[in-house]
Design a protein around this motif. Sequence first.
Motif, mmCIF file in Angstrom:
data_model
loop_
_atom_site.group_PDB
_atom_site.id
_atom_site.type_symbol
_atom_site.label_atom_id
_atom_site.label_comp_id
_atom_site.label_asym_id
_atom_site.label_seq_id
_atom_site.Cartn_x
_atom_site.Cartn_y
_atom_site.Cartn_z
ATOM 1 N N ALA A 11 0.857 -1.180 0.000
ATOM 2 C CA ALA A 11 0.000 0.000 0.000
ATOM 3 C C ALA A 11 0.895 1.231 0.000
ATOM 4 N N THR A 12 0.757 2.033 -0.978
ATOM 5 C CA THR A 12 1.575 3.237 -1.058
ATOM 6 C C THR A 12 0.791 4.397 -0.489
ATOM 7 N N LYS A 13 1.299 4.961 0.587
ATOM 8 C CA LYS A 13 0.657 6.114 1.207
ATOM 9 C C LYS A 13 1.264 7.375 0.627
ATOM 10 N N ARG A 14 0.412 8.323 0.532
ATOM 11 C CA ARG A 14 0.862 9.598 0.012
ATOM 12 C C ARG A 14 1.512 10.389 1.141
ATOM 13 N N GLN A 15 2.740 10.821 0.966
ATOM 14 C CA GLN A 15 3.488 11.543 1.993
ATOM 15 C C GLN A 15 3.006 12.996 2.065
ATOM 16 N N LYS A 16 2.636 13.438 3.301
ATOM 17 C CA LYS A 16 2.228 14.824 3.501
ATOM 18 C C LYS A 16 3.468 15.666 3.759
ATOM 19 N N PRO A 17 3.464 16.878 3.247
ATOM 20 C CA PRO A 17 4.625 17.744 3.541
ATOM 21 C C PRO A 17 4.615 18.136 5.022
ATOM 22 N N LYS A 18 5.781 18.132 5.661
ATOM 23 C CA LYS A 18 5.892 18.442 7.086
ATOM 24 C C LYS A 18 5.772 19.945 7.300
ATOM 25 N N ARG A 19 5.003 20.293 8.337
ATOM 26 C CA ARG A 19 4.842 21.708 8.656
ATOM 27 C C ARG A 19 5.963 22.142 9.589
ATOM 28 N N GLN A 20 6.337 23.369 9.458
ATOM 29 C CA GLN A 20 7.347 23.932 10.352
ATOM 30 C C GLN A 20 6.671 24.320 11.657
ATOM 31 N N ILE A 21 7.271 23.945 12.776
ATOM 32 C CA ILE A 21 6.715 24.258 14.091
ATOM 33 C C ILE A 21 7.514 25.394 14.694
ATOM 34 N N GLU A 22 6.793 26.399 15.156
ATOM 35 C CA GLU A 22 7.429 27.557 15.766
ATOM 36 C C GLU A 22 7.370 27.392 17.287
ATOM 37 N N VAL A 23 8.509 27.420 17.970
ATOM 38 C CA VAL A 23 8.580 27.256 19.419
ATOM 39 C C VAL A 23 8.521 28.630 20.066
ATOM 40 N N VAL A 24 7.565 28.807 20.977
ATOM 41 C CA VAL A 24 7.395 30.072 21.682
ATOM 42 C C VAL A 24 7.623 29.812 23.153
ATOM 43 N N ARG A 25 8.467 30.619 23.779
ATOM 44 C CA ARG A 25 8.779 30.463 25.203
ATOM 45 C C ARG A 25 7.988 31.504 25.986
ATOM 46 N N ALA A 26 7.163 31.035 26.919
ATOM 47 C CA ALA A 26 6.320 31.930 27.714
ATOM 48 C C ALA A 26 6.769 31.871 29.171
ATOM 49 N N PRO A 27 6.493 32.938 29.949
ATOM 50 C CA PRO A 27 6.844 32.915 31.371
ATOM 51 C C PRO A 27 6.025 31.865 32.112
ATOM 52 N N GLY A 28 6.479 31.508 33.314
ATOM 53 C CA GLY A 28 5.805 30.503 34.112
ATOM 54 C C GLY A 28 4.430 30.948 34.557
ATOM 55 N N ALA A 29 3.860 30.201 35.481
ATOM 56 C CA ALA A 29 2.532 30.511 35.995
ATOM 57 C C ALA A 29 2.541 31.862 36.698
ATOM 58 N N PHE A 30 1.380 32.362 37.031
ATOM 59 C CA PHE A 30 1.225 33.675 37.662
ATOM 60 C C PHE A 30 2.034 33.729 38.947
ATOM 61 N N PRO A 31 3.054 34.602 39.027
ATOM 62 C CA PRO A 31 3.895 34.641 40.228
ATOM 63 C C PRO A 31 3.221 35.423 41.350
ATOM 64 N N ILE A 32 3.325 34.908 42.563
ATOM 65 C CA ILE A 32 2.788 35.616 43.717
ATOM 66 C C ILE A 32 3.724 36.754 44.093
ATOM 67 N N SER A 33 5.014 36.506 44.047
ATOM 68 C CA SER A 33 5.971 37.548 44.397
ATOM 69 C C SER A 33 7.142 37.486 43.440
ATOM 70 N N THR A 34 7.626 38.637 43.015
ATOM 71 C CA THR A 34 8.752 38.666 42.083
ATOM 72 C C THR A 34 9.986 39.270 42.717
ATOM 73 N N THR A 35 10.049 39.313 44.059
ATOM 74 C CA THR A 35 11.183 39.957 44.704
ATOM 75 C C THR A 35 12.490 39.258 44.360
ATOM 76 N N ALA A 36 12.500 37.919 44.290
ATOM 77 C CA ALA A 36 13.740 37.196 44.040
ATOM 78 C C ALA A 36 14.085 37.198 42.557
#
Length: 175
Positions: A11-36
């Motif tokens: 069975a010959t499957k048709r190859q789909k072109p691979k999509r480019q994935i963009e990696v986005v870096r986001a800050p952590g969860a909502f901080p209670i204190s940012t003093t440190a």
Amino acid sequence: MAKDQGKPKKATKRQKPKRQIEVVRAPGAFPISTTARARKRSREQTVDRNESQSNSGGRSSKLLDWDDTAKEIRAYGATAFVGKQKRNYKDEEYFKLTGRQKKKPQTPLPILRGIKKAAAKREAKERQEAREAGIVLPKAKKDSEKFDSTYRSYGPAPNIGFMKGGVFRVQKKQR
């Protein structure tokens, strides 16, 4: 035809072109204190970033700044703070703006006297319990020993004259 019957067809499957994935870096969860984690960004860095955004591709829409977004979200979440948490947040904001710690309010003198009186009672009670238990404790220092009458003496013989305007005055018969 004989060759085709002996082997199963793949069975010959048709190859789909691979999509480019963009990696986005986001800050952590909502901080209670940012003093440190408080990070300082110099003015030059923000100017350089703005220039690079304006020069790149001539896009008409402004890109989202994650740091500013996280600060705005935290400020919005801080509106729900109450009590000590609210006071700490306001102190943090004051420090970010001025670079100094905010002065703590002074305790009123009558309340301070009451606190010291209660502390003296607790200490006396502890000493009494220790004495009854047979524990030998060092003698307590008296407050009157802290102030010495010779503490404010001026010059070689302060008992024969007095100071007035920075001048030591002595009567003729006492010389």
